[in-house]
Enzyme design. Structure first.
Site, PDB file in Angstrom:
ATOM      1  N   GLU A  12      27.747 -10.538  32.970  1.00 43.15           N
ATOM      2  CA  GLU A  12      27.762 -11.859  33.585  1.00 43.15           C
ATOM      3  C   GLU A  12      27.101 -11.824  34.961  1.00 43.15           C
ATOM      4  O   GLU A  12      26.395 -12.760  35.347  1.00 43.15           O
ATOM      5  CB  GLU A  12      29.204 -12.356  33.691  1.00 43.15           C
ATOM      6  CG  GLU A  12      29.849 -12.576  32.328  1.00 43.15           C
ATOM      7  CD  GLU A  12      31.359 -12.669  32.376  1.00 43.15           C
ATOM      8  OE1 GLU A  12      31.936 -13.174  31.401  1.00 43.15           O
ATOM      9  OE2 GLU A  12      31.964 -12.221  33.363  1.00 43.15           O
ATOM     10  N   ASP A 183      32.232 -16.775  21.410  1.00 41.81           N
ATOM     11  CA  ASP A 183      32.745 -16.555  20.057  1.00 41.81           C
ATOM     12  C   ASP A 183      33.852 -17.575  19.798  1.00 41.81           C
ATOM     13  O   ASP A 183      34.429 -18.141  20.728  1.00 41.81           O
ATOM     14  CB  ASP A 183      33.290 -15.132  19.894  1.00 41.81           C
ATOM     15  CG  ASP A 183      34.414 -14.831  20.867  1.00 41.81           C
ATOM     16  OD1 ASP A 183      35.521 -14.551  20.400  1.00 41.81           O
ATOM     17  OD2 ASP A 183      34.198 -14.872  22.104  1.00 41.81           O
TER      18      ASP A 183
END
Length: 216
Positions: A12, A183
């Site tokens: 990230e 997800d």
């Protein structure tokens, strides 16, 4: 404006580092806190103590929930709570599941920040909704169902956002979280969607954070 951005992981951080470097009209402080609630709270407090940001943005990935949620969508934190906190009713029968006793039932960012996020035109679908946080990487349908049973309206499940929100609340610093859906555990097996997300489409979703900062 001095803006703090907090992420949990190296992946990230790499995505947001380019974003931070591309913005000229704000003073951007980017930090990696590490995974989980304790690391998130420590990272947020350190940023507040050392840099005194006018707003803190949490950016990262999360598991998604809901028929309208898809991988690469972004959930912005209309509300935040914990899915693994329960203080019981022995002392205070008004405290609810997910609430730290004596603190808000749910943390709610300024509505103006939410509206700015929802009005972004960046080619990615942005949802405002509940983000629930806990020290558990949800890699099974069974675990996700146990969380959704308690918070059926939740849009995203992560491991940091609410801890940062709590720290910002205590320090009176405006806060908002952007969670890119990597997800959807109820449609996944063994977190295969999560791994594929990082290999293929992560970069586009993090552009939402940059576009939001440009509106401030």
């Amino acid at each position: 404006m001095k803006i703090g951005i907090i992420v949990a992981m190296d992946k990230e951080y790499v995505q947001l580092q380019e974003v931070a470097q591309s913005i000229d009209n704000h003073d951007i402080v980017l930090a990696k806190c590490g995974i989980g609630k304790v690391n998130a709270a420590l990272g947020a407090q350190k940023m507040i103590n050392e840099h005194h940001p006018e707003i803190i943005i949490s950016s990262g990935c999360a598991g998604g929930n809901g028929d309208d949620i898809n991988i690469q969508d972004v959930v912005v934190s209309a509300e935040l709570t914990y899915h693994d906190v329960y203080c019981g009713k022995a002392i205070d029968d008004k405290t609810v599941y997910g609430q730290v006793q004596g603190l808000p039932v749910r943390y709610k960012p300024d509505q103006n920040l939410i509206e700015k996020a929802l009005n972004l035109d960046c080619g990615v679908k942005v949802h405002a909704g509940l983000i629930v946080t806990g020290d558990w990487f949800v890699d099974s349908k069974e675990k996700m169902r146990s969380i959704i049973d308690l918070f059926p309206e939740s849009k995203a499940v992560d491991m940091e956002s609410c801890a940062i929100a709590q720290t910002c609340y205590i320090n009176k610093v405006p806060f908002i979280s952007f969670r890119i859906i990597s997800d959807i555990p109820l449609r996944d097996t063994d977190a295969s969607q999560y791994h594929n997300f990082w290999n293929t489409i992560a970069d586009k979703s993090f552009a939402v954070t940059r576009n939001f900062i440009e509106t401030l």
